[in-house]
Design an enzyme around this catalytic site. Structure first.
Site, PDB file in Angstrom:
ATOM      1  N   LYS A  24      -1.075   5.761  -3.261  1.00 23.20           N
ATOM      2  CA  LYS A  24      -1.323   4.420  -3.866  1.00 23.20           C
ATOM      3  C   LYS A  24      -2.657   3.966  -3.690  1.00 23.20           C
ATOM      4  CE  LYS A  24       3.336   2.731  -2.929  1.00 23.20           C
ATOM      5  NZ  LYS A  24       4.244   1.521  -2.475  1.00 23.20           N
TER       6      LYS A  24
ATOM      7  N   SER B 242       8.440  -2.064  -2.977  1.00 22.08           N
ATOM      8  CA  SER B 242       7.286  -2.359  -2.490  1.00 22.08           C
ATOM      9  C   SER B 242       6.324  -3.368  -3.175  1.00 22.08           C
ATOM     10  CB  SER B 242       6.456  -0.998  -2.379  1.00 22.08           C
ATOM     11  OG  SER B 242       6.305  -0.275  -3.569  1.00 22.08           O
TER      12      SER B 242
END
Length: 801
Positions: A724, A681
């Protein structure tokens, strides 16, 4: 030691025995040379030389195979046996030393020996000490002889009357139950005092052994007496009952009565009756009897038909869930849906729920609240580290100490067939040569199969379909796919900072005040002080460590109360927090104050929630070498190579020469190198950092990003978006760039966070570059070709504040 004239005697080698002077012993003689020795001795003066072999395996011993010290003996009697061997009666006469062996005669060996004279103590002092030693030896032997009866009392008195010290020592040594090696050592000792001491040492060992044997005998005797007494009392009770006309309760009838009261199927009833009949025919004291009784106890105690009635009151269930847990709306809705469907359809089978989330978010306690809201009993089965299939299916009754598996044992504990069974840490199951517990769980957790679950110990079907199974796990990738297919996964994300503060206000602080006995103290605190604890003393997705820190503060306050240092009210501010908890433990990564070049804030998911992951890139003149540092995993290294591949493909648009990457080294570093990092990611973060370093354009410090990148620059979806985003919000980030495919996850982000941040959903790296790089901040802007990106920009989707 004194040696006399050398003498010659026929040799008789002995196996595993030693003859002492003065001893009269029977010896069986079977070897041909030994028999010839006896015949020649009988034809002459009947004297022979007895020497013990060092090894009994030797058939014809030579000089080195015999012990040097032996005995000159006289053959008193010879008896020929039916098998043509001899039995002789010999008397030991004198210790002697074997000097040489004459083997010239093939039929008989002759020992050349000299008589030995023992060394006596010299002087009055040594003589006195020797006499004391002999007195102790005699006393010890008399005590031992009382218990062991080594020597008849008449023979002992006669031996004492002769007043022959050496004969006495050898007689005692001969009577002891010691090895022939020790006997030979005593015989070979020339100093009579040393010989007496060796005999006394052997005697002391015999006395200690005799004492231990006596203790063991007493214990055994006491146990037997106790058993006889119990048997006698039981017989008396039986006789008294018969006189009073009272029938003694019959064990087998009691078992049959208990079985008759059960609402069982015919199969279980027949199995129970068969075991009772088998028990009737088995001796009560046999091991098999205990095995059958234990099995019958399990059958009679298991809830084959017993169950609790479910509560259909959704309002009451909602209140229980809200009182015990803050937030977690998705799982609460799923529980209430189950209660509603259960109310409308009685045939509904229990779902297999699996709560997946980081530690400390309340998975285990939520399962307990589920049981309370349904009105069912609750039982927890810890699966962490389980590696034996028998832990689930049980052991077969053929094994000693066998018992059912954990599932059946849990049902016996709660005494109902429809409890809420928590399979805790199902992702921590392992396997070895004893089987795979995860495979055994396939039947347990399959609604189509668990109606007739067969435990190896019971060997009869048990209906598990009415039990409600709830599993917990931190991750799903370690759960085998066939098992994962049977689970209804419900994700529990980490709590936001505000949610943790609300949990502390509603649950944690009142509980710690109660547990630590500081109810009389008015504890004054603010959300700001709780946020300070969260940011600098915890780093987790849940609230477990947060509660430990609050507990430490409560304990310190309790101590101050006892020491009369605190009373009335207590203010919990920054200074008092530092005083109670010590220096800050964690420093959360925050955004840069300026717009850095070659450094980008990425977002990462960890087991403790989310975190900001800074990525730094630098170029230097070299040979085109790529250096990756920061403890990166294989997947992240591949992502870095993919990012570089994409940037190299765009070299013409960046104003770079064709050989730029061959003449310059690339350095990519992710700080905090002690912490392992992996995953794809960080792809767009790596591309942005590389282009920023190449073009010397800064990256907006208020922006963080996450997304996987392909060689064609496409941005792919990632996981853990909520965690996140929470990490970005905590670090002061106001804009987040994420993949367009994750737009569906936008709803998972708390409303309070969405209102304070701006989100940009992108599908290509060119959109990321246009959003993240500072326009006009570099003198290379004309050569950088960023106008190409702006011209061809398709436009990023932006969620407004």
């Amino acid at each position: 030691m004194t040696e006399n004239t050398v003498e010659r005697y026929p040799l008789l080698p002995l196996r595993d025995m030693v003859i002492h002077p003065g001893s009269v012993t029977s010896i069986f003689v079977g070897r041909e040379k030994s028999m010839e020795t006896i015949r020649r001795a009988m034809d002459s003066n009947r004297k022979i030389f007895l020497a013990t072999q060092r090894s009994s395996d030797i058939i014809i011993p030579h000089l080195g195979d015999l012990h040097e010290t032996g005995v000159v003996a006289e053959v008193l009697q010879l008896l020929k046996m039916p098998d043509n061997t001899y039995k002789i009666l010999v008397e030991g006469l004198q210790r002697a030393r074997l000097i040489e062996l004459d083997e010239s005669d093939e039929k008989c060996q002759t020992a050349i020996s000299s008589h030995l004279v023992s060394t006596l103590p010299q002087g009055d002092k040594e003589t006195h000490l020797f006499q004391k030693s002999m007195s102790k030896l005699i006393d010890a032997f008399e005590r031992l002889n009382e218990n062991q009866d080594f020597m008849p009392s008449d023979a002992w008195r006669e031996l004492r009357a002769k007043n022959d010290t050496e004969r006495l020592i050898h007689a005692i040594a001969e009577s002891l139950k010691i090895s022939f090696i020790d006997q030979q050592d005593i015989l070979a000792t020339d100093n009579i005092w040393e010989r007496a001491e060796k005999v006394r040492a052997a005697m002391e060992n015999q006395l200690e052994l005799s004492r231990l044997e006596g203790q063991i005998h007493d214990k055994v005797r006491a146990q037997l007496d106790k058993m006889q007494r119990q048997y006698y009392l039981q017989e008396q009770i039986k006789a008294i009952r018969e006189e009073m006309g009272e029938a003694e309760p019959d064990e087998f009838e009691t078992l049959r009565k208990r079985a008759k009261e059960k609402n069982w199927s015919d199969e279980i009833r027949q199995k129970t009756e068969s075991e009772i009949r088998k028990l009737e025919k088995t001796p009560p004291m046999s091991a098999e009897s205990g095995v059958i009784r234990n099995y019958l106890d399990w059958l009679l105690d298991l809830p084959f038909s017993e169950k609790t009635e479910d509560s259909d009151d959704i309002t009451h269930a909602q209140k229980i869930l809200d009182d015990s847990h803050y937030g977690l709306e998705k799982i609460k809705d799923r529980i209430l849906e189950f209660i509603a469907v259960k109310h409308l359809s009685s045939s509904l089978r229990g779902p297999i729920l699996c709560l997946v989330g980081p530690p400390g978010v309340g998975k285990t306690s939520l399962a307990k609240s589920l049981a309370d809201s349904l009105g069912r009993k609750f039982v927890r089965i810890a699966l962490g580290g389980v590696r034996d299939e028998a832990e689930i299916r049980g052991h077969r009754r053929t094994y000693i100490g066998s018992m059912p598996g954990r599932i059946i044992s849990a049902l016996k504990k709660v005494k109902v067939k429809n409890p809420v069974i928590l399979l805790d840490e199902i992702d921590k199951i392992s396997s070895d040569f004893r089987g795979n517990p995860a495979a055994a769980l396939l039947e347990v957790l399959d609604p189509e199969q668990n109606k007739e679950f067969v435990d190896h110990y019971l060997d009869i079907p048990f209906d598990l379909s009415q039990a409600l199974f709830v599993a917990t796990a931190n991750v799903t990738h370690s759960i085998p796919d066939p098992l994962l297919d049977r689970l209804e996964i419900i994700q529990l994300s980490g709590y936001t900072e505000m949610e943790k503060i609300q949990i502390a206000n509603k649950y944690l602080i009142p509980r710690q005040i109660e547990e630590n006995g500081i109810k009389d103290i008015q504890l004054e605190y603010t959300n700001k002080s709780l946020a300070y604890i969260l940011r600098h003393y915890t780093k987790e997705a849940g609230v477990r460590q947060f509660e430990r820190e609050l507990a430490q503060i409560a304990r310190r306050i309790a101590r101050e109360v006892v020491e009369k240092k605190a009373e009335g009210s207590k203010v919990l501010d920054k200074q008092s927090i530092i005083r109670y908890l010590g220096p800050q433990k964690y420093l959360y990564t925050r955004k840069e104050l300026e717009n850095p070049i070659g450094k980008v804030s990425g977002l990462a998911w960890t087991s403790a929630g989310g975190d900001i992951l800074n990525i730094e890139v630098a170029f230097a003149h070299g040979k085109g070498k790529l250096t990756l540092t920061g403890n990166l995993g294989d997947v992240m290294k591949e992502s870095a190579n993919t990012a570089i591949g994409f940037v190299r493909s765009q070299a013409p648009h960046l104003g770079l020469t064709f050989d730029f990457f061959e003449k310059n080294d690339i350095f990519i570093h992710v700080p905090e190198g002690a912490i392992p990092k992996d995953g794809p990611s960080a792809g767009i973060t790596l591309v942005t950092a590389i282009i920023s370093a190449l073009t010397q354009r800064g990256v907006y410090s208020h922006i963080a990003m996450t997304g996987e990148v392909t060689l064609r620059g496409n941005v792919l979806a990632i996981g853990g978006l909520k965690e996140k985003v929470l990490a970005a919000f905590r670090g002061g980030i106001t804009h987040v760039i994420c993949p367009r495919d994750n737009e569906k996850d936008f709803i998972e982000i708390p409303q309070s966070i969405r209102q304070q941040m701006q989100f940009h959903f992108v599908s290509h790296v060119r959109e990321v570059i246009a959003l993240a790089l500072v326009q006009g901040s570099s003198v290379f802007q004309e050569k950088a070709g960023l106008a190409f990106y702006a011209t061809h920009l398709t436009g990023a989707t932006t969620q407004p504040m």
